[in-house]
Motif scaffolding. Structure first.
Motif, short mmCIF file in Angstrom:
data_model
loop_
_atom_site.label_atom_id
_atom_site.label_comp_id
_atom_site.label_asym_id
_atom_site.label_seq_id
_atom_site.Cartn_x
_atom_site.Cartn_y
_atom_site.Cartn_z
N THR A 293 48.64 8.47 6.03
CA THR A 293 49.07 7.19 6.61
C THR A 293 48.14 6.04 6.26
O THR A 293 48.43 4.89 6.61
CB THR A 293 49.17 7.31 8.15
N LEU A 294 47.02 6.32 5.58
CA LEU A 294 46.12 5.27 5.14
C LEU A 294 46.60 4.68 3.81
O LEU A 294 47.36 5.31 3.08
CB LEU A 294 44.71 5.83 4.95
N SER A 295 46.12 3.49 3.50
CA SER A 295 46.36 2.95 2.17
C SER A 295 45.55 3.77 1.18
O SER A 295 44.56 4.43 1.55
CB SER A 295 45.94 1.49 2.10
N PRO A 296 45.94 3.77 -0.11
CA PRO A 296 45.15 4.54 -1.09
C PRO A 296 43.67 4.18 -1.09
O PRO A 296 42.82 5.07 -1.14
CB PRO A 296 45.83 4.18 -2.42
N LEU A 297 43.36 2.88 -1.01
CA LEU A 297 41.95 2.48 -1.00
C LEU A 297 41.24 3.00 0.24
O LEU A 297 40.14 3.56 0.15
CB LEU A 297 41.84 0.96 -1.06
N GLU A 298 41.85 2.85 1.40
CA GLU A 298 41.23 3.33 2.64
C GLU A 298 41.03 4.83 2.60
O GLU A 298 40.00 5.34 3.06
CB GLU A 298 42.10 2.94 3.84
N ARG A 299 41.99 5.53 2.04
CA ARG A 299 41.88 6.99 1.98
C ARG A 299 40.70 7.41 1.11
O ARG A 299 39.90 8.27 1.50
CB ARG A 299 43.18 7.58 1.43
N ALA A 300 40.58 6.80 -0.07
CA ALA A 300 39.48 7.15 -0.96
C ALA A 300 38.13 6.79 -0.32
O ALA A 300 37.18 7.58 -0.38
CB ALA A 300 39.64 6.42 -2.29
N VAL A 301 38.04 5.62 0.30
CA VAL A 301 36.80 5.20 0.95
C VAL A 301 36.45 6.15 2.08
O VAL A 301 35.28 6.56 2.22
CB VAL A 301 36.92 3.75 1.46
N PHE A 302 37.42 6.51 2.89
CA PHE A 302 37.16 7.42 4.01
C PHE A 302 36.64 8.77 3.50
O PHE A 302 35.67 9.31 4.03
CB PHE A 302 38.43 7.63 4.83
N VAL A 303 37.30 9.31 2.49
CA VAL A 303 36.90 10.62 1.96
C VAL A 303 35.47 10.56 1.43
O VAL A 303 34.63 11.43 1.75
CB VAL A 303 37.88 11.08 0.86
N LEU A 304 35.17 9.56 0.62
CA LEU A 304 33.84 9.49 0.02
C LEU A 304 32.76 9.22 1.06
O LEU A 304 31.66 9.78 0.97
CB LEU A 304 33.82 8.39 -1.05
N ARG A 305 33.07 8.39 2.05
CA ARG A 305 32.06 8.02 3.04
C ARG A 305 31.92 9.07 4.13
O ARG A 305 30.82 9.55 4.42
CB ARG A 305 32.42 6.66 3.67
N GLU A 306 33.02 9.42 4.79
CA GLU A 306 32.96 10.27 5.98
C GLU A 306 32.81 11.75 5.65
O GLU A 306 32.22 12.50 6.44
CB GLU A 306 34.21 10.05 6.83
N VAL A 307 33.35 12.18 4.54
CA VAL A 307 33.31 13.60 4.21
C VAL A 307 32.12 13.93 3.31
O VAL A 307 31.41 14.91 3.53
CB VAL A 307 34.62 14.05 3.53
N PHE A 308 31.88 13.08 2.31
CA PHE A 308 30.86 13.41 1.31
C PHE A 308 29.62 12.51 1.39
O PHE A 308 28.70 12.64 0.58
CB PHE A 308 31.47 13.36 -0.09
#
Length: 295
Positions: free
Chosen positions: A109-124
């Motif tokens: 449900t996130l925008s592509p940019l938000e999804r990539a940022v979330f994954v890189l920041r919050e997960v990795f």
């Protein structure tokens, strides 16, 4: 950097690259393609100027994944019924919630940019500066995207406190009841407002809308033990426990093929609050291969 050394560097980061791409895309096949394209670009690049291979490779695979995600979103808008991620067999991820079916549904449900940022920041745990370089945005815009994405995910996917042992116990009880057609036992396990999401992709017969409510969901699962499912009679169907996307789940097989996977979202009081059922044959290749992913 020689070709052999370049290949060695890439192989050291391959699991990370797949893990990033899979969380961005929700598709194992597309993530594998993104990693392969990253390798092609890495092998032909001028690596003498690369100070940080990990950050460089993360940038390549993130951009490859984002391009695929933007194209995939147009197809998903006309998808038949609920769209669920492609399930994978996993080997106990350090943060299983980040790769769970429920989390990947929220990330959709996130925008592509938000999804990539979330994954890189919050997960990795990439820095805002590293992410800015990866997605070709200013550091300030990345911070804003990270804030929006975190708030969105928190609002829609609170972390449940069910322990690993509790998840396994409830999952085992659920599937014993479902395969045995025990409606009463299912009703005891299901939250009153449980939601069943089924993904057949128009390839096999599945519910085209979420199924809501304990009684209806219990009846749906109880029928598995008495009715033919996808052309497979109950006597010809087998179900085996498996770790799917970091969570206890079940793989259903029949006539020599994987016909469905199911994972559960379990609340702290041991009730099943959501069920994700993937039956689209196009999405079962990773599970059918038997490969386990380190994500």
């Amino acid at each position: 950097m020689t070709g052999d050394r370049a290949a060695g560097v890439f192989d050291r980061h391959r699991n990370l690259l797949f893990a990033v791409a899979y969380r961005v895309l929700g598709s194992a096949a597309d993530a594998e393609d993104a990693v392969q394209d990253a390798w092609i670009r890495w092998s032909s690049a001028d690596r003498s100027e690369v100070a940080d291979p990990k950050a460089y490779l993360a940038r390549i695979v993130t951009n490859e994944a984002l391009a695929r995600l933007r194209a995939a979103q147009r197809r998903r808008e006309v998808y038949a019924g609920p769209w669920l991620p492609e399930p994978i067999l996993t080997d106990s991820p350090a943060d299983p919630d980040s790769v769970s079916m429920a989390m990947l549904v929220v990330l959709e449900t996130l925008s592509p940019l938000e999804r990539a940022v979330f994954v890189l920041r919050e997960v990795f745990d990439f820095s805002h500066a590293e992410i800015a370089a990866a997605v070709d945005r200013s550091e300030e815009s990345v911070r804003q995207a990270a804030h929006r994405a975190r708030a969105h995910v928190t609002a829609r996917r609170p972390r449940f406190a069910a322990t690993r042992a509790q998840q396994r116990e409830v999952t085992d009880r659920f599937f014993a009841a479902a395969t045995g057609g025990d409606v009463n036992a299912l009703m005891e396990l299901l939250s009153p407002d449980v939601t069943l999401w089924t993904d057949g992709g128009g390839k096999v017969r599945q519910a085209l809308r979420p199924v809501v409510g304990a009684a209806v969901v219990a009846a749906w699962f109880a029928s598995l033990g008495t009715a033919t499912y996808q052309g497979v009679a109950p006597a010809d169907m087998s179900a085996a426990p498996a770790e799917i996307n970091g969570m206890p789940g079940m793989v259903f097989r029949g006539h020599g093929r994987v016909i469905a996977t199911i994972t559960l979202d379990i609340s702290p009081d041991g009730r099943v609050v959501a069920i994700h059922n993937v039956a689209n044959p196009d999405k079962l290749g990773a599970v059918a291969s038997g490969d386990h992913y380190r994500v």
